[in-house]
Design a protein around this motif. Structure first.
Motif, PDB file in Angstrom:
ATOM      1  N   GLY A 162      43.269  36.485  38.011  1.00 30.35           N
ATOM      2  CA  GLY A 162      42.720  37.296  39.083  1.00 30.35           C
ATOM      3  C   GLY A 162      43.245  38.719  39.106  1.00 30.35           C
ATOM      4  O   GLY A 162      44.042  39.134  38.247  1.00 30.35           O
ATOM      5  N   ASP A 163      42.826  39.468  40.110  1.00 29.52           N
ATOM      6  CA  ASP A 163      43.041  40.915  40.214  1.00 29.52           C
ATOM      7  C   ASP A 163      44.477  41.332  39.899  1.00 29.52           C
ATOM      8  O   ASP A 163      45.422  40.924  40.586  1.00 29.52           O
ATOM      9  CB  ASP A 163      42.741  41.393  41.634  1.00 29.52           C
ATOM     10  CG  ASP A 163      41.393  40.932  42.167  1.00 29.52           C
ATOM     11  OD1 ASP A 163      41.078  39.734  42.007  1.00 29.52           O
ATOM     12  OD2 ASP A 163      40.690  41.752  42.763  1.00 29.52           O
ATOM     13  N   VAL A 164      44.635  42.180  38.901  1.00 27.55           N
ATOM     14  CA  VAL A 164      45.933  42.776  38.589  1.00 27.55           C
ATOM     15  C   VAL A 164      46.174  43.906  39.576  1.00 27.55           C
ATOM     16  O   VAL A 164      45.352  44.816  39.710  1.00 27.55           O
ATOM     17  CB  VAL A 164      45.965  43.312  37.142  1.00 27.55           C
ATOM     18  CG1 VAL A 164      47.303  43.988  36.855  1.00 27.55           C
ATOM     19  CG2 VAL A 164      45.701  42.182  36.160  1.00 27.55           C
ATOM     20  N   VAL A 165      47.307  43.875  40.282  1.00 24.46           N
ATOM     21  CA  VAL A 165      47.580  44.854  41.337  1.00 24.46           C
ATOM     22  C   VAL A 165      48.811  45.686  40.978  1.00 24.46           C
ATOM     23  O   VAL A 165      49.938  45.181  40.956  1.00 24.46           O
ATOM     24  CB  VAL A 165      47.783  44.177  42.706  1.00 24.46           C
ATOM     25  CG1 VAL A 165      48.039  45.226  43.783  1.00 24.46           C
ATOM     26  CG2 VAL A 165      46.563  43.340  43.071  1.00 24.46           C
ATOM     27  N   GLY A 166      48.585  46.955  40.681  1.00 21.55           N
ATOM     28  CA  GLY A 166      49.653  47.918  40.502  1.00 21.55           C
ATOM     29  C   GLY A 166      50.599  47.633  39.351  1.00 21.55           C
ATOM     30  O   GLY A 166      50.333  46.824  38.462  1.00 21.55           O
ATOM     31  N   ARG A 167      51.754  48.310  39.401  1.00 17.04           N
ATOM     32  CA  ARG A 167      52.745  48.182  38.345  1.00 17.04           C
ATOM     33  C   ARG A 167      53.257  46.746  38.218  1.00 17.04           C
ATOM     34  O   ARG A 167      53.442  46.239  37.117  1.00 17.04           O
ATOM     35  CB  ARG A 167      53.925  49.130  38.625  1.00 17.04           C
ATOM     36  CG  ARG A 167      55.003  49.092  37.547  1.00 17.04           C
ATOM     37  CD  ARG A 167      56.253  49.832  38.016  1.00 17.04           C
ATOM     38  NE  ARG A 167      55.956  51.209  38.345  1.00 17.04           N
ATOM     39  CZ  ARG A 167      55.949  52.199  37.463  1.00 17.04           C
ATOM     40  NH1 ARG A 167      56.234  51.958  36.195  1.00 17.04           N
ATOM     41  NH2 ARG A 167      55.690  53.438  37.861  1.00 17.04           N
ATOM     42  N   LEU A 219      35.975  27.932  41.646  1.00 15.07           N
ATOM     43  CA  LEU A 219      37.148  28.284  42.451  1.00 15.07           C
ATOM     44  C   LEU A 219      36.770  29.485  43.308  1.00 15.07           C
ATOM     45  O   LEU A 219      36.322  30.514  42.791  1.00 15.07           O
ATOM     46  CB  LEU A 219      38.345  28.629  41.552  1.00 15.07           C
ATOM     47  CG  LEU A 219      39.622  29.081  42.261  1.00 15.07           C
ATOM     48  CD1 LEU A 219      40.178  27.983  43.157  1.00 15.07           C
ATOM     49  CD2 LEU A 219      40.675  29.508  41.238  1.00 15.07           C
ATOM     50  N   ALA A 220      36.959  29.375  44.628  1.00 13.86           N
ATOM     51  CA  ALA A 220      36.517  30.437  45.534  1.00 13.86           C
ATOM     52  C   ALA A 220      37.280  31.738  45.327  1.00 13.86           C
ATOM     53  O   ALA A 220      36.704  32.816  45.441  1.00 13.86           O
ATOM     54  CB  ALA A 220      36.632  29.983  46.985  1.00 13.86           C
ATOM     55  N   ASP A 221      38.576  31.684  45.051  1.00 15.17           N
ATOM     56  CA  ASP A 221      39.305  32.905  44.700  1.00 15.17           C
ATOM     57  C   ASP A 221      40.479  32.576  43.796  1.00 15.17           C
ATOM     58  O   ASP A 221      41.280  31.685  44.105  1.00 15.17           O
ATOM     59  CB  ASP A 221      39.795  33.661  45.934  1.00 15.17           C
ATOM     60  CG  ASP A 221      40.060  35.132  45.621  1.00 15.17           C
ATOM     61  OD1 ASP A 221      41.040  35.416  44.901  1.00 15.17           O
ATOM     62  OD2 ASP A 221      39.288  35.986  46.069  1.00 15.17           O
ATOM     63  N   ALA A 222      40.577  33.315  42.706  1.00 20.18           N
ATOM     64  CA  ALA A 222      41.635  33.087  41.725  1.00 20.18           C
ATOM     65  C   ALA A 222      42.986  33.580  42.203  1.00 20.18           C
ATOM     66  O   ALA A 222      44.020  33.187  41.663  1.00 20.18           O
ATOM     67  CB  ALA A 222      41.273  33.777  40.408  1.00 20.18           C
ATOM     68  N   GLY A 223      42.999  34.448  43.230  1.00 18.92           N
ATOM     69  CA  GLY A 223      44.244  35.086  43.628  1.00 18.92           C
ATOM     70  C   GLY A 223      44.476  36.338  42.802  1.00 18.92           C
ATOM     71  O   GLY A 223      43.605  36.792  42.059  1.00 18.92           O
ATOM     72  N   MET A 224      45.668  36.908  42.928  1.00 15.38           N
ATOM     73  CA  MET A 224      45.965  38.161  42.220  1.00 15.38           C
ATOM     74  C   MET A 224      47.113  37.974  41.241  1.00 15.38           C
ATOM     75  O   MET A 224      47.853  36.994  41.278  1.00 15.38           O
ATOM     76  CB  MET A 224      46.330  39.259  43.221  1.00 15.38           C
ATOM     77  CG  MET A 224      47.672  39.066  43.895  1.00 15.38           C
ATOM     78  SD  MET A 224      48.123  40.480  44.942  1.00 15.38           S
ATOM     79  CE  MET A 224      49.669  39.883  45.647  1.00 15.38           C
ATOM     80  N   CYS A 225      47.259  38.938  40.370  1.00 17.98           N
ATOM     81  CA  CYS A 225      48.452  39.079  39.545  1.00 17.98           C
ATOM     82  C   CYS A 225      49.220  40.255  40.140  1.00 17.98           C
ATOM     83  O   CYS A 225      48.941  41.424  39.844  1.00 17.98           O
ATOM     84  CB  CYS A 225      48.087  39.334  38.092  1.00 17.98           C
ATOM     85  SG  CYS A 225      47.178  37.982  37.330  1.00 17.98           S
TER      86      CYS A 225
END
Length: 271
Positions: A7-12, A196-202
């Motif tokens: 899921g979404d990669v967030v920032g550093r 899957l409704a949401d994979a979550g983030m990295c």
């Protein structure tokens, strides 16, 4: 085949988590294909070319985007030439880039990746259901494609579940991104599509959906912006899903949660 979606990669924090952990996951589990959503990788909004290259270097075969696809100005200048970067297919006609990509994985598997934007509680977008259906009809599962992965970037869990049932039997995986919170509804539908409704983030979960808590708390308490949202920079949890498919049909036979590193309970995809 076995593939991994993150899921979404967030920032550093998210970028460093991908660089540190993704190569080991690929080696340990022998994934044939990897998709990573990178739409928040650069300072929490959008994706610059150097950060895109970093995600690719770590092992992502395809990088997908979302509603922040063009928040970084230089994305417009490089997305047209990048054949492994996919933006939502149902953006306005004439938008730079591609909404679907048919590529060969590291072990010769042919994979179609489609990215789409939801419309519930989101900005304007064309019909995601018909746009995704058209892409899949042009490259059917079990015929041209050994696997089809749909990243549906949407706010509402009802909309992603609707997309899953709409594509059941026609896609290997339909997975939601955008909310940054991993959901517990992982399953294989009756027709063989993993959902899957949401994979979550990295990203760093000692945060408010990847952001340092101070400014979100200020806005919740006062209703007044006091500064920009700043991505949290603690250790990231890589969140996503691992899928194993039937080599004859391309449909899912096993689907497993992935949570590695950081503060969340760990979940390793033991096939």
């Amino acid at each position: 085949m076995k593939f991994l979606f993150l899921g979404d990669v967030v920032g550093r924090a998210g970028r460093e988590g991908i660089a540190d952990r993704l190569p080991g996951l690929i080696e340990r589990y022998g994934f044939d294909f990897v998709v990573v959503n990178g739409e928040n990788a650069s300072h929490g909004r959008g994706l610059t070319e150097p950060h895109f290259n970093g995600i690719r270097a770590a092992g992502a075969d395809i990088v997908t985007l979302g509603d922040h696809a063009f928040d970084q100005r230089d994305t417009i200048s490089f997305i047209e030439r990048e054949t492994t970067l996919v933006r939502p297919i149902n953006m306005a006609p004439g938008t730079p880039g591609r909404g679907a990509m048919f590529v060969e994985g590291r072990n010769g598997h042919r994979v179609l990746v489609v990215n789409a934007l939801g419309r519930v509680f989101m900005g304007p977008a064309d019909d995601p259901f018909r746009a995704v259906e058209a892409a899949i009809a042009a490259c059917p599962l079990g015929e041209q494609a050994d696997a089809i992965i749909v990243d549906f970037h949407t706010e509402a869990t009802s909309e992603i579940q609707g997309m899953g049932h709409f594509l059941d039997g026609r896609a290997s995986l339909v997975v939601g991104t955008h909310t940054h919170i991993p959901t517990a509804d992982l399953r294989i539908l009756k027709g063989g599509t993993a959902l899957l409704a949401d994979a979550g983030m990295c990203g760093d979960y000692d945060s408010v959906i990847g952001v340092d808590p101070d400014e979100p708390l200020n806005r919740f308490l006062t209703g007044i912006a006091n500064g920009r949202f700043t991505p949290a920079e603690g250790e990231a949890t890589l969140c996503g899903v691992a899928v194993e498919t039937d080599p004859r049909t391309g449909l899912a036979v096993k689907v497993l949660p992935v949570r590695v590193g950081g503060v969340l309970a760990q979940a390793l995809p033991e096939f």
